[in-house]
Design a protein around this motif. Structure first.
Motif, PDB file in Angstrom:
ATOM      1  N   THR A 164      -0.313   1.123   7.392  1.00  0.00           N
ATOM      2  CA  THR A 164      -0.177   2.227   6.436  1.00  0.00           C
ATOM      3  C   THR A 164      -0.950   3.480   6.855  1.00  0.00           C
ATOM      4  N   ALA A 165      -1.575   3.465   8.012  1.00  0.00           N
ATOM      5  CA  ALA A 165      -2.463   4.566   8.409  1.00  0.00           C
ATOM      6  C   ALA A 165      -1.749   5.921   8.442  1.00  0.00           C
ATOM      7  N   GLU A 166      -0.544   5.976   8.986  1.00  0.00           N
ATOM      8  CA  GLU A 166       0.157   7.275   9.043  1.00  0.00           C
ATOM      9  C   GLU A 166       0.499   7.782   7.646  1.00  0.00           C
ATOM     10  N   ALA A 167       0.889   6.884   6.758  1.00  0.00           N
ATOM     11  CA  ALA A 167       1.180   7.292   5.379  1.00  0.00           C
ATOM     12  C   ALA A 167      -0.091   7.788   4.690  1.00  0.00           C
ATOM     13  N   GLU A 168      -1.203   7.144   4.949  1.00  0.00           N
ATOM     14  CA  GLU A 168      -2.478   7.581   4.376  1.00  0.00           C
ATOM     15  C   GLU A 168      -2.911   8.917   4.966  1.00  0.00           C
ATOM     16  N   LEU A 169      -2.660   9.110   6.257  1.00  0.00           N
ATOM     17  CA  LEU A 169      -2.959  10.394   6.887  1.00  0.00           C
ATOM     18  C   LEU A 169      -2.147  11.505   6.229  1.00  0.00           C
ATOM     19  N   ARG A 170      -0.888  11.240   5.950  1.00  0.00           N
ATOM     20  CA  ARG A 170      -0.047  12.236   5.265  1.00  0.00           C
ATOM     21  C   ARG A 170      -0.591  12.515   3.865  1.00  0.00           C
ATOM     22  N   ARG A 171      -1.007  11.493   3.144  1.00  0.00           N
ATOM     23  CA  ARG A 171      -1.557  11.678   1.793  1.00  0.00           C
ATOM     24  C   ARG A 171      -2.797  12.569   1.851  1.00  0.00           C
TER      25      ARG A 171
END
Length: 155
Positions: free
Chosen positions: A70-77
């Motif tokens: 989920t790291a990329e999604a968290e980076l986007r958030r």
């Protein structure tokens, strides 16, 4: 000031998040800086995080970064929150995973805003929140044979 509109040239065009990524290949300061460039911005702040040869008084021989799916999604958030809180014209952030050597680039972020103070503040918020909230972990190997995981508490 109330009643005074921004100059049309100061309006941000489209999505200010221009580049986000978690990569297992070397990072490029030039790529991030180009992505964060914007003609409506008067200031661009850049942060480059590199692998150092020590930590906590111990010599570091090697390290690797790993991340949760989920790291990329968290980076986007995290990036979206910075965009919501600051007058961001363009934003870019990339983080490296895998085995890195001393001096390698681990993270590069840049933010452009109308003025330098806003750019500095937004860039600092971006890197601080990235380090605290995005599930990326560092595994350090020290010269004395010991090892340490850093950031694993954020999961």
């Amino acid at each position: 000031m109330a009643g005074i509109q921004e100059h049309p040239g100061e309006q941000a065009a489209g999505d200010p998040i221009k580049l986000l990524g978690i990569r297992d290949t070397p990072l490029s300061v030039d790529e991030v800086l180009r992505a964060a460039g914007d003609d409506t911005a008067g200031g661009t702040a850049l942060f480059v995080g590199t692998v150092r040869n020590h930590d906590g008084g111990a010599d570091v021989d090697a390290l690797s970064y790993s991340c949760h799916p989920t790291a990329e999604a968290e980076l986007r958030r995290v990036a979206e929150k910075v965009v919501a809180d600051y007058p961001v014209r363009a934003l870019a952030a990339v983080h490296r995973v895998g085995d890195l050597g001393i001096g390698d680039l681990a993270v590069v972020v840049a933010v452009s805003c109308p003025h330098r103070a806003e750019a500095f503040e937004a860039c600092r918020k971006l890197i601080d929140d990235l380090k605290h909230e995005v599930p990326i972990w560092k595994h350090q190997k020290f010269a004395d044979g010991t090892e340490e995981w850093v950031g694993a508490g954020s999961c």
